[in-house]
Design a protein around this motif. Sequence first.
Motif, mmCIF file in Angstrom:
data_model
loop_
_atom_site.group_PDB
_atom_site.id
_atom_site.type_symbol
_atom_site.label_atom_id
_atom_site.label_comp_id
_atom_site.label_asym_id
_atom_site.label_seq_id
_atom_site.Cartn_x
_atom_site.Cartn_y
_atom_site.Cartn_z
ATOM 1 N N GLU A 1 1.907 7.273 -6.288
ATOM 2 C CA GLU A 1 0.860 8.223 -6.710
ATOM 3 C C GLU A 1 1.321 9.664 -6.456
ATOM 4 O OE1 GLU A 1 -3.213 8.837 -8.046
ATOM 5 O OE2 GLU A 1 -2.292 6.903 -7.649
ATOM 6 N N LEU A 2 2.119 9.836 -5.405
ATOM 7 C CA LEU A 2 2.605 11.174 -5.035
ATOM 8 C C LEU A 2 3.976 11.483 -5.643
ATOM 9 C CD1 LEU A 2 1.637 10.935 -1.260
ATOM 10 C CD2 LEU A 2 0.566 12.450 -2.928
ATOM 11 N N ASP B 1 0.848 -1.211 0.000
ATOM 12 C CA ASP B 1 0.000 0.000 0.000
ATOM 13 C C ASP B 1 0.873 1.247 0.000
ATOM 14 O OD1 ASP B 1 -2.284 -1.573 0.329
ATOM 15 O OD2 ASP B 1 -2.197 -1.425 2.519
ATOM 16 N N ARG B 2 1.826 1.223 0.897
ATOM 17 C CA ARG B 2 2.690 2.375 1.085
ATOM 18 C C ARG B 2 3.398 2.749 -0.230
ATOM 19 N NH1 ARG B 2 5.188 3.830 6.288
ATOM 20 N NH2 ARG B 2 4.040 2.047 7.073
ATOM 21 N N ALA C 1 2.494 1.936 -3.252
ATOM 22 C CA ALA C 1 1.513 2.389 -4.242
ATOM 23 C C ALA C 1 1.104 3.839 -3.979
ATOM 24 C CB ALA C 1 0.284 1.480 -4.199
ATOM 25 N N MET C 2 0.903 4.168 -2.739
ATOM 26 C CA MET C 2 0.460 5.523 -2.405
ATOM 27 C C MET C 2 1.576 6.534 -2.649
ATOM 28 S SD MET C 2 -1.772 4.587 0.978
ATOM 29 C CE MET C 2 -2.508 6.177 1.290
ATOM 30 N N LEU C 3 2.791 6.147 -2.256
ATOM 31 C CA LEU C 3 3.918 7.061 -2.477
ATOM 32 C C LEU C 3 4.134 7.297 -3.975
ATOM 33 C CD1 LEU C 3 6.443 5.848 0.256
ATOM 34 C CD2 LEU C 3 5.357 8.113 0.133
#
Lengths: 445, 498
Positions: free
Chosen positions: A17-18, A10-11, A13-15
């Motif tokens: 995105e940013l 998750d981490r 994937a989210m990073l």
Amino acid sequence: MPYTPHTEYDRTAMLSELNLSSTDELFREIPENLRVQKGSLSLPNALSEYEIEKHLFRLSRLNRSSFDLISFLGAGMYDRYIPSTVSAMISRGEFLTAYTPYQPEASQGSLQTIYEFQTMIAELFGTDLANASMYDGATSMAEAAIVAHGINGRNTIAVSDLIHPHHRQVLNTYCWAIGLKTEVVPSVNGVCKLPEVGDQFACIVVGHPNFLGNLEDLSAVREWCNASGSQMIVSTDPIACALLKPPGEFGADFVVGEGQCLGVAMGLGGPAVGLFGCKQEHIRRIPGRIVGKTKEVHGDQEGYVMTLRTREQDIRREKATSNICTNEALMALANTVYLCAVGKNGIKQVAEASLRNSRYLQSKLEAIGMKKVDSSRYFCEFAVDLGKNAAPIVDRMLERGFLAGLALGEYYPARENQLLVATTEKRNKEEIDQYVSELAAEVGR
Amino acid sequence: MNQEFAGIKKRVPSPKLVFEKSSPGRVGCNLPSITTPEVDLNQELGETRSELHLPELSELEVVRHFTNLSHINYGIETGFYPLGSCTMKYNPKINERVAGLSGFTQLHPMQPVSTYPGAIEVMVQVQEFLAELTGFDAISLQPVAGAHGEMTCLMLMKAYHAAKGQGSRRIILVPDSAHGTNPASAARCGYEVKAVPTDANGNSDVAALKGILDGLGSEIAGLMLTNPSTLGLFETQIEEICQLIHNIGGLVFCDGANMNAMVGTTRPGDHGFDCMHLNLHKTFSTPHGGGGPGCGAIGVKQELVPFLPSPIVCRNSNGMAQLDFERPESIGRVSPYFGQFLMEVRALAYLLSYGKEHIHLISECAVLNANYVQEKLKKVLPPAFDRPCTHECVLTAEKYKKEFGVRALDISKRLIDYGFHPPTNYFPLIVPEAMMIEPTETECKETLDKFCEALILICEEASVQPDLLHQAPTSQIVGRLDETLAVKQLNVRWKPST
């Protein structure tokens, strides 16, 4: 960590995105010298849930609670029975984990219970209305005094010396900060001796029952307020109000009190809950939240909303009636469930049991020569003269398994030999007999 | 509406008030019986009351009444609650269990101090943990809510200035983006409030601040600053701001509402603040309870320690936890006992669950989640300032107001139909059509994705079917309620029909 759900996947994937490669970059705006190295703080190591339970259970066992000791201690907080329905209802997540009901459509449950709370407190106090709660009995009283000052612009708060000493200390702190004076009104025979009528007093604050358990002459207080043009503030015990003619019916402008006795654990004093009732004419000046009934904009369905919101800090800012925001909604809910559970007859039974137990205790103490100090009428608590310093007796009675009461000398030096004793509905004849005989042995009667 | 989100209207009749369910003679609790002799109540009490209108219900009816009301209430345990500035994180169940231990719940605050060493130890452990996390020298747990903590800190400032013979300092500076409690607390301490503007980047306007200090320096008692700001942005010049205030003899208070962005990552005490308040009911996971209890600890630097509320809880030279009542310079009590003790127990359980090793995860995941949401929504709801946010993001719905007559509140109300609690609207006041979203660290990616997806759909609806939003919510027991009517026809209590 069970409370932070992100997996490594998750981490990442989210990073991504940013467009970041590490969580450290999230904090790039914080100057380097102000950042803490991960894991470098001097803190205890993380514990598992089981270890946390064990740690706190052990600490809890170092204390001697009213489950370990038979309590005759009152003085503003009372060892009363809390029906099992109360904790069950206030533990429901929909109530427990909700915020202040700013979105009324999704908060009708909280809002209706607050409307019911306001109704029941106003009913007990004999006031036109009550707000949705304050922090505790002490700050409720201080807020009422500040409203009184706002009504007539006078700067002196007269306060009976038989208001709870800690509550008076809180009042003093509040008044000092905002620039008001307090003047302590002395007492005679355990009740307030009204000062000379004077136009300097914003209000007078009396207890009914007062700190010594005694009942004040509220008709006389009302007359004094009429003559002085002052506001009348009565700090009361809602359980006593089940039997007494309520302070509102004597014409009190503000009736305040501690709501802990209505289904809230003593919890070393917190969270407690402040009760606040008043006359209709003051409604736009009072602190705290108020819930009102209304209708849908586009329909006929009735519902509840927070109302008179322009009194509050988030709208009126420095001109608000108070700075209070979060209050004690969950404890107010506990009061509401309690009052529904014990109901009209149950609360009278609780009050009558407390009163009868205290009369029985008084007679047993008198039989061994320990007299109630003042001859004033009282509810379920009174000061008794032990004939010797009460403070060491309280300590020694612990060894006999009793919380004997409050030694009054610390607060009223002239009452060094006096013990303030209270009986709730939890005490019974056998316990009272045992208490009196142990006390007699301890004092040497 | 996307089928996945379709809410089902709660078709239940408007719940009756508990008073309307009452039947004379019913009892809802098995109370202790009375064992002592009867007395004449009128004789004992003088005037007794004639009537008492309280409900009479059976125990099951009581339980059903409140259970049914809970079903029309939304909590964190119901769903996502991204209410900005409120830190609606999960409230762990172990906290509730340990706070319910009878060795804590059944303690009277005026029983002899010798009978509750375990409780004092709890308080000291909470204080030590919070002091290290925030970088302050001492913590007081006596304030019972956030606004109460703010006010207590201002009282400390007042006492500090008075002790230095500078009691004439009458002004408190507050940014224009501040929470309403800041100016309201300042007023409670007899202070005049002067606003500090925000600059084009969303920071406190340092040039404007300097201007104010040049003119009024000797009259300023201090500055109340929220860091990160209520815009969800870290005050990058925080050290300079604190220095400027110190230069004119003032003190700086940190509003700790946004501490969740900093836990384990950066410490306000290191930024130059002199004092701060913490909301244990936000940052440290004690439940909000529908509007309280709060729990508002404060942290202070050494120079303010003498003025802390009395008594203070501390360790003696042998490491034993104790109470210290000998505080000649104390401002006195701000609440009657030890603050929200049972909330302090919950906070300790929470702090210990993270510990030294994991505590930074709180701010790390909170900030990651907020930035993720900000990024995913930026095409439909742009951030008020194009910067990395902290634990919350402030977006603006201005476009929808201008183009479709749809306001931030309408978007929020529509979110309820999609099963989410709305974010905070119209705050901070300086952002037009503000929507302040604070996801917190306890939400997983799937929830955030679903929430963003819903908001994107709603923004589409705003352009094609704005009335859907104006009329929302339609999924709840009531539609939008008439707040004006509530004020005009005040009805704040039930009355028995005569």
